[in-house]
Design a protein around this motif. Sequence first.
Motif, PDB file in Angstrom:
ATOM      1  N   LYS A  32     -13.918  -1.635 -10.141  1.00  8.69           N
ATOM      2  CA  LYS A  32     -14.199  -0.452  -9.324  1.00  8.69           C
ATOM      3  C   LYS A  32     -15.687  -0.350  -9.002  1.00  8.69           C
ATOM      4  O   LYS A  32     -16.064   0.042  -7.891  1.00  8.69           O
ATOM      5  CB  LYS A  32     -13.721   0.807 -10.053  1.00  8.69           C
ATOM      6  CG  LYS A  32     -12.203   0.917 -10.126  1.00  8.69           C
ATOM      7  CD  LYS A  32     -11.762   2.125 -10.918  1.00  8.69           C
ATOM      8  CE  LYS A  32     -10.235   2.185 -11.008  1.00  8.69           C
ATOM      9  NZ  LYS A  32      -9.779   3.321 -11.840  1.00  8.69           N
ATOM     10  N   LYS A  85      -0.668   6.849  -3.700  1.00  7.39           N
ATOM     11  CA  LYS A  85      -1.612   6.320  -4.695  1.00  7.39           C
ATOM     12  C   LYS A  85      -2.947   5.927  -4.077  1.00  7.39           C
ATOM     13  O   LYS A  85      -3.925   5.722  -4.792  1.00  7.39           O
ATOM     14  CB  LYS A  85      -1.007   5.099  -5.392  1.00  7.39           C
ATOM     15  CG  LYS A  85       0.267   5.387  -6.170  1.00  7.39           C
ATOM     16  CD  LYS A  85       0.818   4.098  -6.781  1.00  7.39           C
ATOM     17  CE  LYS A  85       2.119   4.355  -7.536  1.00  7.39           C
ATOM     18  NZ  LYS A  85       2.689   3.096  -8.074  1.00  7.39           N
ATOM     19  N   ASN A 132      -4.744  -2.034 -14.092  1.00  7.00           N
ATOM     20  CA  ASN A 132      -4.085  -0.735 -14.230  1.00  7.00           C
ATOM     21  C   ASN A 132      -2.605  -0.893 -14.539  1.00  7.00           C
ATOM     22  O   ASN A 132      -2.033  -0.147 -15.331  1.00  7.00           O
ATOM     23  CB  ASN A 132      -4.267   0.079 -12.948  1.00  7.00           C
ATOM     24  CG  ASN A 132      -5.706   0.525 -12.752  1.00  7.00           C
ATOM     25  OD1 ASN A 132      -6.446   0.674 -13.710  1.00  7.00           O
ATOM     26  ND2 ASN A 132      -6.099   0.734 -11.499  1.00  7.00           N
ATOM     27  N   GLN A 133      -1.982  -1.910 -13.894  1.00  5.89           N
ATOM     28  CA  GLN A 133      -0.557  -2.137 -14.146  1.00  5.89           C
ATOM     29  C   GLN A 133      -0.313  -2.637 -15.570  1.00  5.89           C
ATOM     30  O   GLN A 133       0.667  -2.291 -16.197  1.00  5.89           O
ATOM     31  CB  GLN A 133      -0.003  -3.150 -13.130  1.00  5.89           C
ATOM     32  CG  GLN A 133       0.065  -2.576 -11.705  1.00  5.89           C
ATOM     33  CD  GLN A 133       0.427  -3.627 -10.687  1.00  5.89           C
ATOM     34  OE1 GLN A 133       0.648  -4.782 -11.036  1.00  5.89           O
ATOM     35  NE2 GLN A 133       0.459  -3.249  -9.420  1.00  5.89           N
ATOM     36  N   SER A 182     -11.116  -3.224 -15.306  1.00  5.54           N
ATOM     37  CA  SER A 182     -10.832  -2.152 -14.359  1.00  5.54           C
ATOM     38  C   SER A 182     -12.116  -1.417 -13.979  1.00  5.54           C
ATOM     39  O   SER A 182     -12.358  -1.135 -12.804  1.00  5.54           O
ATOM     40  CB  SER A 182      -9.831  -1.168 -14.965  1.00  5.54           C
ATOM     41  OG  SER A 182      -9.602  -0.091 -14.099  1.00  5.54           O
ATOM     42  N   THR A 221      -3.808   3.114  -2.969  1.00  9.25           N
ATOM     43  CA  THR A 221      -4.249   1.821  -3.511  1.00  9.25           C
ATOM     44  C   THR A 221      -3.338   0.696  -3.023  1.00  9.25           C
ATOM     45  O   THR A 221      -2.187   0.920  -2.646  1.00  9.25           O
ATOM     46  CB  THR A 221      -4.224   1.824  -5.054  1.00  9.25           C
ATOM     47  OG1 THR A 221      -2.899   2.155  -5.496  1.00  9.25           O
ATOM     48  CG2 THR A 221      -5.215   2.815  -5.615  1.00  9.25           C
ATOM     49  N   ALA A 261      -1.528  -2.982  -4.124  1.00 14.37           N
ATOM     50  CA  ALA A 261      -1.054  -3.678  -5.319  1.00 14.37           C
ATOM     51  C   ALA A 261      -0.384  -4.983  -4.891  1.00 14.37           C
ATOM     52  O   ALA A 261       0.031  -5.146  -3.737  1.00 14.37           O
ATOM     53  CB  ALA A 261      -0.067  -2.806  -6.092  1.00 14.37           C
ATOM     54  N   TYR A 278       0.855  -1.185   0.000  1.00 11.69           N
ATOM     55  CA  TYR A 278       0.000   0.000   0.000  1.00 11.69           C
ATOM     56  C   TYR A 278       0.893   1.237   0.000  1.00 11.69           C
ATOM     57  O   TYR A 278       1.809   1.353   0.807  1.00 11.69           O
ATOM     58  CB  TYR A 278      -0.901   0.035   1.228  1.00 11.69           C
ATOM     59  CG  TYR A 278      -1.725   1.313   1.324  1.00 11.69           C
ATOM     60  CD1 TYR A 278      -2.943   1.417   0.660  1.00 11.69           C
ATOM     61  CD2 TYR A 278      -1.270   2.406   2.052  1.00 11.69           C
ATOM     62  CE1 TYR A 278      -3.678   2.582   0.725  1.00 11.69           C
ATOM     63  CE2 TYR A 278      -2.016   3.574   2.121  1.00 11.69           C
ATOM     64  CZ  TYR A 278      -3.216   3.655   1.460  1.00 11.69           C
ATOM     65  OH  TYR A 278      -3.955   4.819   1.513  1.00 11.69           O
ATOM     66  N   SER A 312      -6.080  -3.394  -9.693  1.00 12.71           N
ATOM     67  CA  SER A 312      -4.658  -3.032  -9.695  1.00 12.71           C
ATOM     68  C   SER A 312      -3.910  -3.715 -10.824  1.00 12.71           C
ATOM     69  O   SER A 312      -3.099  -3.102 -11.514  1.00 12.71           O
ATOM     70  CB  SER A 312      -4.022  -3.412  -8.350  1.00 12.71           C
ATOM     71  OG  SER A 312      -4.656  -2.751  -7.291  1.00 12.71           O
ATOM     72  N   GLN A 313      -4.198  -4.998 -11.034  1.00 16.45           N
ATOM     73  CA  GLN A 313      -3.541  -5.744 -12.120  1.00 16.45           C
ATOM     74  C   GLN A 313      -3.880  -5.136 -13.465  1.00 16.45           C
ATOM     75  O   GLN A 313      -3.013  -4.981 -14.340  1.00 16.45           O
ATOM     76  CB  GLN A 313      -3.976  -7.206 -12.073  1.00 16.45           C
ATOM     77  CG  GLN A 313      -3.439  -7.976 -10.875  1.00 16.45           C
ATOM     78  CD  GLN A 313      -4.034  -9.363 -10.772  1.00 16.45           C
ATOM     79  OE1 GLN A 313      -4.829  -9.780 -11.615  1.00 16.45           O
ATOM     80  NE2 GLN A 313      -3.656 -10.088  -9.732  1.00 16.45           N
ATOM     81  N   ASP A 356     -10.309  -5.472  -5.778  1.00 15.53           N
ATOM     82  CA  ASP A 356      -9.284  -4.433  -5.714  1.00 15.53           C
ATOM     83  C   ASP A 356      -7.998  -4.902  -6.384  1.00 15.53           C
ATOM     84  O   ASP A 356      -7.350  -4.152  -7.128  1.00 15.53           O
ATOM     85  CB  ASP A 356      -9.032  -4.082  -4.241  1.00 15.53           C
ATOM     86  CG  ASP A 356      -8.187  -2.827  -4.088  1.00 15.53           C
ATOM     87  OD1 ASP A 356      -8.136  -2.038  -5.045  1.00 15.53           O
ATOM     88  OD2 ASP A 356      -7.584  -2.645  -3.025  1.00 15.53           O
ATOM     89  N   LEU A 357      -7.630  -6.142  -6.145  1.00 17.36           N
ATOM     90  CA  LEU A 357      -6.421  -6.687  -6.778  1.00 17.36           C
ATOM     91  C   LEU A 357      -6.585  -6.790  -8.287  1.00 17.36           C
ATOM     92  O   LEU A 357      -5.656  -6.518  -9.046  1.00 17.36           O
ATOM     93  CB  LEU A 357      -6.095  -8.066  -6.184  1.00 17.36           C
ATOM     94  CG  LEU A 357      -5.635  -8.073  -4.724  1.00 17.36           C
ATOM     95  CD1 LEU A 357      -5.464  -9.499  -4.224  1.00 17.36           C
ATOM     96  CD2 LEU A 357      -4.318  -7.308  -4.575  1.00 17.36           C
TER      97      LEU A 357
END
Length: 926
Positions: A878, A225, A925-926, A874, A227, A229, A221, A922-923, A918-919
């Motif tokens: 959310k 950000k 977005n990455q 994504s 968030t 990850a 965390y 994050s994945q 949430d994970l």
Amino acid sequence: MQISQTLRSCINFHKLVQELSDQGDINFKEKNKLKSDFNSNNEDLLSLIEDMDNQNLKQHLIDYVKSKQQIIKVANSPGIRRKSLLSESSPLIGRKSVFSKESKVTEEDLLNYIKQLRDALIEVYQSRSNALTLLVQDNLKSLTQFISKLPTKSPQPSLILLQETNIVDDIESYYQQLKNQFLNTQSLLINDSIVSVTSNLVNNLLNCDEFTFISPQQGIYESVKHTFAIFDHNQYLEDLISISNNINLVTENQTKLSEMFSQYARTYSFRIQDEFFFYHQKIPKDSLLNLTLEYNCLQEILMLTKLIYKSIIESRVQLFSPIQIGNMILDVGVEFVRCSKYLFINQIINLLRTKYNIEKADSEIQGSFTSIQSTNPSPSNKQVKFAKILFKDVLPIEITVIGLNLNKKDDLSIYKTIQNLYNKYLKFIELTYDRITFYKYFIKSKDSIMLEFDKEGKLTFLSRPIPPSLSREFHLNYLPRGHYYQIIQNQQLLHDIEQHLENQWVIQSNDQLYEIFLKARNKKFKGFAIIFSEGFLQTRSLELETKKIKLRQEATQYLTNLEQNNPELKNTILSFYIPSSIQAPKVLIKRKKSRMNVLSEIVQINLIDPQSIEIEPIHLNQIDTFEFNIFQIENNSIEKQRIVYRIFLRNKFIEIFDIDKSRMFEFLSELEYRYDKRRNPFHNYNHGVNVMHSCHVIMNKMLSLPQYNDLFDQNTKLALVLGGLCHDVGHTGRTNYFEINNLSEKAIRYHDKNVLEQYHAATALKLLLRERMNFLKNIDFRSFREKFIQNIIFTDKAEHFNLLKFFEANNEKDIKIITGMIIHTSDFAGGSAKWPISKEWSLRVNQEFQSQYEEEGKLGLPQQPFMKDLHNMSVLSKSEIGFYKFIVRPLYVSLSSFMDNQLQDRIENIDETIIEWDLLASQENQ
């Protein structure tokens, strides 16, 4: 006891001074000088501001403080210690040497010294053989401070810095800075965002800009950000192993971590069990992190870190207000105020080292002693003069200041300043403890609420969020750190606040529900507080309908606040849950009527063999627990009907109501057909059976508690369980908004009110009234029908917030509200299952949303924003995070609390689901 200024004049004065400071008309020291003279009742200043309405008052204040500062400068100018290295007659020629002829140091010499110093520093830095001693660190810090003050435009002013530092002014300035930094931890409670509160705690208490933590369970965390990850521990394993339980700086030896945090000038690290924490500074600053081992304040750092960790983890899965952990925040804040005296002591030592040699040792003196003691040899002594200063603490801290001669005026002034300000700081710490105890009382109170304002009229403390009822009655407009006249619009209350308070400590307005308290200390005005009397927040004795209107208004206000405080929820699935009283405007022009796609295959009714349905279902052992998973039998119609039949048997409905089984099987066959004829991915018979099963489990868990074992009669139980099975029969795969905007026959028939829910109830009841399907001939059908319809209406998403509010206000009295909560909560049974199952239900319902969005576009109807781009993982993630965190979880938490926490395993599943979405986000977005 009286005070010399009225509330109005005091607040207006501070407001005026702040404006002068903001406009750059006065500097920081001049601003403090004005405030200091005002608080000490300086006659010249008081006569100057006697007329607060004077248009030239600002200019008068500027002239006043400038003249005072000039007097101070002239008074300090004589003496060898203040003599400049420049002679007064030394001219400046361009940018050539600025040193006087009398000076023994030329510019060339100075450049050589600078080069030698730079080379020495580089050599020490590259060798890294030994840690620098505190003495070296402090001297380097002083040098850094000097260099940072060098101007870039003209070399002349910089030479003033080569004169002796004004230690007295610097100590006084740091004293004020430190008090302001640690003064208002309680003001963080008036913030709605726990993320913002944790960042402010780190900034205010540790003087760090950002923080990071790494957890094997949670991932990584980063506060910058906001968030979580996924984190590859193996890649950083060697560096993480090297992190100890004490505070240490991340070094270049920790290659991976140093690389990760390369954007920061300084990063402190330490670990608590399996979690690793990092605090970052963009530029090196004073911090208690530097002093943890020297002054033994590691426990306070641990308290803060655990608070931050708990807050961030909890806020990840639920609505989480700072008020919920207000006591913990105040406890941490007051402990840091206590430890902040070590920063003050450390800064005093650093400032003294710019002029004197310091020897520091922890004193072992026991017994009574003054806050600061000194020892000074007699004037006749030929040895170097020195003084010992003892700082009062649990373990006293003693320093020897070599060269501090108390027989000299300047040195005595330094000593007295240290003595006075350290004692004042200890008093400030003591008062902070008292103040926090006072605040805690109001945080715990459910019947009172306090708003506190400082001497400038700004809000510094709010004991709890302002209830909508209180806000309406007194026209309160919450604004963090706002002035009282911005927050309060009630004219009577404003008049009471602004009237003359010179001879009154407490004002009680007749027939009013508030009291105003003046805060003063040593006859100096410090602010005021408004306390709304006990009992105001209690539910008044209202008629039932009036109470419902009140609760509905509060539910609507809650939703509005939810959207305002969480901008990320805008245009999300949350709009699905807006109460009907504030729904979006309807479309008045019908452009084109929706037509469902004609199915290419014929759906046949599955006729049930009475003998076959009597066979025990495959998953009979799961029928009374939440472990049952409908997906295991979703393609087996007979198994689903066996589950329904067994639930009827478990609740003794067939025996008690003498149910005709053949008619019951006819009804179930027709019901399944009506559910599945549209091939909805989500709103189908699987969902109906799943909700029925959840109603059965929750109801019986509730009945197992002694206080609720007589809660339901048999008619109520049947209406609840059968309502769960029938609640979505005939569903179109579209929402109420779609039906209303499309002016469908259903919307017209039911006047846009609970459109699909009324249609589902009507469809099921029509089937029950058919002779061949009427298996409920032996019940009080009118009573059953009323309860059955009411239960299904409660599954309308627009009723969510109203229902939750009613339940929390009347859950022990209103059986309709209780059964409504059970069926509404059961409607999300799929979401409360383990993650893989929960995800499958989410994907299916979002297929329907995507399909609706496309059809709305084809028909020219308003499209629901939350249904857009759900194919994007994504966006979908959310949306689901907001849905579970703000809708599903609070529902289960509220009902579980009513049931002595019997739904805790469901809540844990929901938490897991939020984290998994949430994970995924994050994945993506990455």
